[in-house]
Design an enzyme around this catalytic site. Structure first.
Site, PDB file in Angstrom:
ATOM      1  N   GLU A 199      52.947  -1.461  59.929  1.00 45.24           N
ATOM      2  CA  GLU A 199      53.512  -0.697  58.814  1.00 45.24           C
ATOM      3  C   GLU A 199      53.125  -1.309  57.472  1.00 45.24           C
ATOM      4  O   GLU A 199      52.535  -2.397  57.405  1.00 45.24           O
ATOM      5  CB  GLU A 199      55.039  -0.617  58.970  1.00 45.24           C
ATOM      6  N   GLU A 213      48.849   3.640  69.029  1.00 50.48           N
ATOM      7  CA  GLU A 213      47.809   4.303  69.821  1.00 50.48           C
ATOM      8  C   GLU A 213      46.483   4.333  69.076  1.00 50.48           C
ATOM      9  O   GLU A 213      45.418   4.066  69.644  1.00 50.48           O
ATOM     10  CB  GLU A 213      48.226   5.748  70.141  1.00 50.48           C
TER      11      GLU A 213
END
Ligand code: THU
Length: 138
Positions: A49, A60
């Site tokens: 993040e 992913e």
């Protein structure tokens, strides 16, 4: 390539281990992904993040981009496992489905924590993204 039940169980374990590396100080939702390629090689990733929230990157896609960067070419994904450390459901998000679609094999399967966050769902990738956008290669 059809992964065995043992390979899929191991793949999910790898996704859980990757989730422990997540950098998720804003959402506190820690995700890990493991991709099994058709030559039996596994690549993992976690979410990363950023204070500028929209720049955060999913587990992913990080796993996929890592694999492409290290392997080159167009590696084919046989199976995808997604895990989180929050005991929550976590199927791949729509953006990740679109990106993964470029690299999945015809019969790729996806494992992820289902509705309860506990039971593991296993679905065909193409059931997660029917009618995905693609361009014909020239
Ligand atoms: N996240 C993933 O890593 N994968 C997904 O498929 C959905 C969401 C991350 C993004 C963000 O860091 C956090 O989970 C909460 O949305």
């Amino acid at each position: 390539m059809q992964p065995s039940a043992a390979q899929l169980a191991e793949l999910f374990t790898r996704a859980q281990a990757a989730a422990a590396h997540a950098y998720a100080p804003y959402s506190r939702f820690r995700v890990g992904a493991a991709l099994l390629f058709d030559d039996n090689v596994v690549f993992t990733g976690c979410n990363v993040e950023n204070a500028s929230y929209g720049l955060s990157s999913c587990a992913e896609r990080n796993a996929l981009f890592r694999a492409v960067a290290e392997r080159g070419g167009r590696p084919r994904i046989a199976a995808i496992a997604v895990a989180n450390l929050n005991h929550a459901p976590s199927p791949p998000c729509g953006a990740c489905r679109q990106v993964l679609a470029e690299f999945v094999s015809e019969d790729a399967v996806v494992l992820f924590p289902g509705e309860s966050g506990l039971a593991l769902a296993a679905v065909a990738f193409h059931d997660l993204l029917p009618h995905g956008f693609r361009l014909k290669r020239t």
